[in-house]
Design a protein around this motif. Structure first.
Motif, short mmCIF file in Angstrom:
data_model
loop_
_atom_site.label_atom_id
_atom_site.label_comp_id
_atom_site.label_asym_id
_atom_site.label_seq_id
_atom_site.Cartn_x
_atom_site.Cartn_y
_atom_site.Cartn_z
N PRO A 95 110.14 -25.77 -36.08
CA PRO A 95 108.90 -25.76 -35.29
C PRO A 95 108.66 -24.44 -34.57
CG PRO A 95 110.54 -27.16 -34.25
CD PRO A 95 111.11 -26.73 -35.57
N ARG A 96 109.68 -23.59 -34.50
CA ARG A 96 109.54 -22.28 -33.86
C ARG A 96 109.20 -21.17 -34.86
NH1 ARG A 96 115.12 -21.92 -31.68
NH2 ARG A 96 115.35 -23.27 -33.46
N ALA A 97 109.07 -21.52 -36.12
CA ALA A 97 108.74 -20.51 -37.14
C ALA A 97 107.40 -19.87 -36.80
CB ALA A 97 108.70 -21.16 -38.52
N LYS A 98 107.29 -18.60 -37.10
CA LYS A 98 106.06 -17.86 -36.85
C LYS A 98 105.15 -17.96 -38.06
CE LYS A 98 108.26 -14.47 -33.86
NZ LYS A 98 108.61 -13.05 -33.71
N ALA A 99 103.87 -17.88 -37.80
CA ALA A 99 102.90 -17.92 -38.88
C ALA A 99 101.76 -16.96 -38.58
CB ALA A 99 102.36 -19.33 -39.07
N VAL A 100 101.11 -16.50 -39.63
CA VAL A 100 99.91 -15.67 -39.49
C VAL A 100 98.81 -16.30 -40.32
CG1 VAL A 100 101.18 -13.54 -39.06
CG2 VAL A 100 100.54 -14.13 -41.39
N GLU A 101 97.59 -15.99 -39.96
CA GLU A 101 96.45 -16.42 -40.75
C GLU A 101 95.68 -15.16 -41.11
OE1 GLU A 101 93.80 -19.13 -38.82
OE2 GLU A 101 92.32 -18.94 -40.41
N ALA A 102 95.37 -15.01 -42.38
CA ALA A 102 94.59 -13.87 -42.84
C ALA A 102 93.48 -14.39 -43.73
CB ALA A 102 95.48 -12.89 -43.61
N ASP A 103 92.26 -14.22 -43.30
CA ASP A 103 91.07 -14.62 -44.04
C ASP A 103 91.15 -16.05 -44.56
OD1 ASP A 103 89.94 -12.23 -43.46
OD2 ASP A 103 89.98 -11.44 -45.48
N GLY A 104 91.58 -16.97 -43.69
CA GLY A 104 91.58 -18.38 -44.03
C GLY A 104 92.79 -18.88 -44.79
N VAL A 105 93.79 -18.05 -45.00
CA VAL A 105 95.03 -18.47 -45.65
C VAL A 105 96.15 -18.36 -44.63
CG1 VAL A 105 96.69 -18.04 -47.51
CG2 VAL A 105 94.23 -17.75 -47.94
N ASN A 106 96.89 -19.44 -44.46
CA ASN A 106 98.02 -19.47 -43.53
C ASN A 106 99.30 -19.08 -44.25
OD1 ASN A 106 96.86 -20.67 -40.99
ND2 ASN A 106 96.17 -22.14 -42.52
N TRP A 107 100.11 -18.29 -43.57
CA TRP A 107 101.37 -17.78 -44.12
C TRP A 107 102.47 -17.95 -43.09
CZ3 TRP A 107 101.17 -15.43 -49.03
CH2 TRP A 107 99.90 -15.07 -49.48
N MET A 108 103.61 -18.50 -43.49
CA MET A 108 104.78 -18.53 -42.62
C MET A 108 105.45 -17.16 -42.72
SD MET A 108 108.34 -20.67 -42.72
CE MET A 108 108.92 -19.70 -44.09
N LEU A 109 105.80 -16.58 -41.59
CA LEU A 109 106.39 -15.25 -41.52
C LEU A 109 107.89 -15.33 -41.32
CD1 LEU A 109 106.30 -12.13 -41.09
CD2 LEU A 109 105.79 -12.63 -38.67
N GLU A 110 108.61 -14.62 -42.18
CA GLU A 110 110.05 -14.42 -42.00
C GLU A 110 110.28 -12.92 -41.93
OE1 GLU A 110 112.61 -17.48 -44.30
OE2 GLU A 110 110.81 -17.15 -45.51
N GLU A 111 110.85 -12.46 -40.82
CA GLU A 111 111.11 -11.05 -40.65
C GLU A 111 112.51 -10.74 -41.17
OE1 GLU A 111 110.08 -9.86 -36.63
OE2 GLU A 111 108.41 -11.27 -36.66
N ALA A 113 115.39 -7.83 -42.94
CA ALA A 113 115.81 -6.45 -42.72
C ALA A 113 115.03 -5.44 -43.57
CB ALA A 113 117.31 -6.31 -42.99
N ASP A 114 114.67 -5.84 -44.81
CA ASP A 114 113.98 -4.90 -45.69
C ASP A 114 112.46 -5.05 -45.67
OD1 ASP A 114 114.19 -7.35 -46.95
OD2 ASP A 114 114.67 -6.54 -48.91
N GLY A 115 111.94 -5.90 -44.79
CA GLY A 115 110.49 -6.08 -44.67
C GLY A 115 110.15 -7.55 -44.59
N PRO A 116 108.89 -7.84 -44.27
CA PRO A 116 108.50 -9.24 -44.09
C PRO A 116 108.40 -10.01 -45.40
CG PRO A 116 106.60 -7.81 -43.85
CD PRO A 116 107.79 -6.92 -44.00
N ARG A 117 108.70 -11.31 -45.30
CA ARG A 117 108.45 -12.25 -46.39
C ARG A 117 107.51 -13.30 -45.82
NH1 ARG A 117 113.50 -14.60 -48.89
NH2 ARG A 117 113.76 -15.56 -46.86
N LEU A 118 106.43 -13.55 -46.52
CA LEU A 118 105.43 -14.52 -46.07
C LEU A 118 105.21 -15.53 -47.16
CD1 LEU A 118 104.17 -11.39 -45.09
CD2 LEU A 118 103.37 -13.09 -43.47
N THR A 119 105.11 -16.79 -46.77
CA THR A 119 104.93 -17.88 -47.73
C THR A 119 103.75 -18.73 -47.27
OG1 THR A 119 107.33 -17.91 -48.08
CG2 THR A 119 106.07 -19.77 -48.94
N THR A 120 102.85 -19.02 -48.21
CA THR A 120 101.68 -19.82 -47.85
C THR A 120 102.11 -21.20 -47.35
OG1 THR A 120 101.45 -20.62 -50.13
CG2 THR A 120 100.08 -18.73 -49.48
N THR A 121 101.29 -21.74 -46.47
CA THR A 121 101.45 -23.10 -46.01
C THR A 121 100.16 -23.84 -46.32
OG1 THR A 121 100.58 -22.63 -43.79
CG2 THR A 121 102.95 -22.35 -44.11
N TYR A 122 100.24 -25.16 -46.36
CA TYR A 122 99.07 -25.99 -46.58
C TYR A 122 98.40 -25.72 -47.94
CZ TYR A 122 99.71 -26.22 -41.52
OH TYR A 122 100.24 -26.36 -40.26
#
Length: 160
Positions: A95-111, A113-122
């Motif tokens: 429940p503490r995972a971070k998420a971003v929304e970009a132009d109507g698509v939600n992405w879970m953010l994992e930070e 060491a070599d850069g972000p990994r984002l995975t769509t939600t919903y």
């Protein structure tokens, strides 16, 4: 217009029931990309997504990783790598995972060491994007992928 929001990722029990185990990838140009193996219905969504993906993202030209697959795409020298049909990330239950929304698509953010990994939600299948560190605070790649995702990978839930 590009929209961007950072917020905690809160998934209902129904959302968690719809989501299915963990995946990972790398944006290291020398690394091989693991091609996901989703169920056939999800693979067909990924095939449709592959056809809609842009030729350029964040100033990086399309250069798909090896092995070639309709389940993967890349831009630049593995600076931005997309994998479609990946398993549900374990962090999606946090429940503490971070998420971003970009132009109507939600992405879970994992930070990572070599850069972000984002995975769509919903969405009916998971789409994962890994990016080089230089894109860590840049929503441009996600915004430029949003239309293709919205067009080809249906939403599973109405997002608040």
């Amino acid at each position: 217009m590009t929209t961007f929001r950072l917020r905690p990722l809160c998934l209902s029990a129904a959302a968690l029931a719809l989501l299915t185990t963990a995946g990972c990838s790398s944006t290291d140009a020398t690394a091989s990309i693991t091609v996901p193996s989703p169920p056939s219905q999800e693979a067909s969504l990924c095939s449709a997504l592959h056809k809609e993906l842009p030729q350029s993202v964040a100033g990086q030209d399309r250069k798909d990783p090896e092995p070639a697959s309709e389940l993967t795409a890349g831009w630049g020298d593995a600076a931005i790598v997309l994998r479609c049909g990946v398993p549900r990330p374990p962090r999606m239950s946090d429940p503490r995972a971070k998420a971003v929304e970009a132009d109507g698509v939600n992405w879970m953010l994992e930070e990572l060491a070599d850069g972000p990994r984002l995975t769509t939600t919903y969405r009916k299948t998971y789409v994962e994007v890994t990016m080089a560190k230089r894109f860590a605070h840049d929503v441009t790649p996600l915004a430029q992928l949003a239309d293709a995702v919205k067009k080809t990978v249906p939403a599973t839930l109405k997002v608040p």
